[in-house]
Design a protein around this motif. Structure first.
Motif, PDB file in Angstrom:
ATOM      1  N   UNK A  18       2.266 -14.619  11.461  1.00 41.67           N
ATOM      2  CA  UNK A  18       2.388 -13.167  11.424  1.00 41.67           C
ATOM      3  C   UNK A  18       1.622 -12.674  10.199  1.00 41.67           C
ATOM      4  N   UNK A  19       0.809 -11.659  10.386  1.00 42.94           N
ATOM      5  CA  UNK A  19       0.072 -11.046   9.282  1.00 42.94           C
ATOM      6  C   UNK A  19       0.409  -9.560   9.293  1.00 42.94           C
ATOM      7  N   UNK A  20       1.092  -9.108   8.250  1.00 40.79           N
ATOM      8  CA  UNK A  20       1.530  -7.724   8.182  1.00 40.79           C
ATOM      9  C   UNK A  20       0.846  -6.949   7.074  1.00 40.79           C
ATOM     10  N   UNK A  21       1.022  -5.644   7.123  1.00 46.99           N
ATOM     11  CA  UNK A  21       0.473  -4.687   6.161  1.00 46.99           C
ATOM     12  C   UNK A  21      -1.056  -4.719   6.149  1.00 46.99           C
ATOM     13  N   UNK A  76      -3.030 -16.727   1.444  1.00 47.33           N
ATOM     14  CA  UNK A  76      -3.197 -15.304   1.748  1.00 47.33           C
ATOM     15  C   UNK A  76      -1.949 -14.443   1.627  1.00 47.33           C
ATOM     16  N   UNK A  77      -0.759 -15.036   1.588  1.00 50.23           N
ATOM     17  CA  UNK A  77       0.442 -14.213   1.447  1.00 50.23           C
ATOM     18  C   UNK A  77       0.415 -13.522   0.090  1.00 50.23           C
ATOM     19  N   UNK A  78       0.432 -12.207   0.105  1.00 47.15           N
ATOM     20  CA  UNK A  78       0.399 -11.421  -1.126  1.00 47.15           C
ATOM     21  C   UNK A  78      -1.002 -11.077  -1.604  1.00 47.15           C
ATOM     22  N   UNK A  79      -2.020 -11.567  -0.892  1.00 52.35           N
ATOM     23  CA  UNK A  79      -3.402 -11.270  -1.277  1.00 52.35           C
ATOM     24  C   UNK A  79      -3.764  -9.834  -0.896  1.00 52.35           C
ATOM     25  N   UNK A  80      -4.624  -9.224  -1.673  1.00 51.39           N
ATOM     26  CA  UNK A  80      -5.107  -7.881  -1.373  1.00 51.39           C
ATOM     27  C   UNK A  80      -6.382  -7.994  -0.565  1.00 51.39           C
ATOM     28  N   UNK A  85      -1.969  -5.072   0.445  1.00 52.15           N
ATOM     29  CA  UNK A  85      -1.388  -6.368   0.119  1.00 52.15           C
ATOM     30  C   UNK A  85      -0.799  -6.959   1.388  1.00 52.15           C
ATOM     31  N   UNK A  86      -1.384  -8.054   1.849  1.00 48.13           N
ATOM     32  CA  UNK A  86      -0.972  -8.659   3.117  1.00 48.13           C
ATOM     33  C   UNK A  86       0.334  -9.437   2.983  1.00 48.13           C
ATOM     34  N   UNK A  87       1.095  -9.439   4.057  1.00 47.42           N
ATOM     35  CA  UNK A  87       2.278 -10.281   4.192  1.00 47.42           C
ATOM     36  C   UNK A  87       1.921 -11.319   5.260  1.00 47.42           C
ATOM     37  N   UNK A  88       1.879 -12.577   4.879  1.00 46.73           N
ATOM     38  CA  UNK A  88       1.480 -13.647   5.792  1.00 46.73           C
ATOM     39  C   UNK A  88       2.588 -14.693   5.816  1.00 46.73           C
ATOM     40  N   UNK A  89       3.157 -14.920   6.995  1.00 50.09           N
ATOM     41  CA  UNK A  89       4.185 -15.954   7.123  1.00 50.09           C
ATOM     42  C   UNK A  89       4.211 -16.496   8.551  1.00 50.09           C
ATOM     43  N   UNK A  90       5.033 -17.521   8.747  1.00 46.17           N
ATOM     44  CA  UNK A  90       5.147 -18.100  10.082  1.00 46.17           C
ATOM     45  C   UNK A  90       5.823 -17.077  10.992  1.00 46.17           C
TER      46      UNK A  90
END
Length: 110
Positions: A18-21, A76-80, A85-90
């Motif tokens: 999942x990639x958010x924001x 990439x979680x928390x990367x701009x 600022x992306x939210x990347x998780x399973x």
């Protein structure tokens, strides 16, 4: 050793992320370019907002292996990216039954 005529099935399991924001300007090609740096991208789902005719701000990306998934999440979680600022998780599976939100009626009182 396999006998002649033996059917061999090859199962592949792809890992969903999942990639958010995400920026509303992001395109599938952008996502493929960034995520393929960490391994083979097998599928990209970029849901669109029908009313606004733009991406909804999140995506689901399938990677070939859990090693690649871990590398992507850690990097990439928390990367701009593109000003966000992306939210990347399973990705989590959808629940068949949504959990109560507290806005429901009680049928009995004790």
């Amino acid at each position: 050793m396999l006998r002649p005529g033996t059917l061999v099935l090859r199962l592949e399991f792809f890992v969903s992320i999942y990639v958010g924001n995400l920026s509303y300007e992001v395109k599938r090609q952008d996502l493929d370019s960034v995520f393929s740096e960490y391994g083979r991208v097998t599928r990209i789902s970029l849901p669109m907002d029908r009313e606004m005719d733009r991406p909804r701000g999140f995506a689901f990306i399938d990677m070939e292996s859990s090693v690649q998934e871990t590398a992507v999440i850690e990097a990439l979680d928390g990367a701009t990216w593109l000003g966000r600022t992306m939210k990347v998780n399973q990705a989590r599976p959808r629940n068949a039954e949504p959990e109560p939100t507290g806005n429901y009626r009680r049928t009995s009182f004790a």
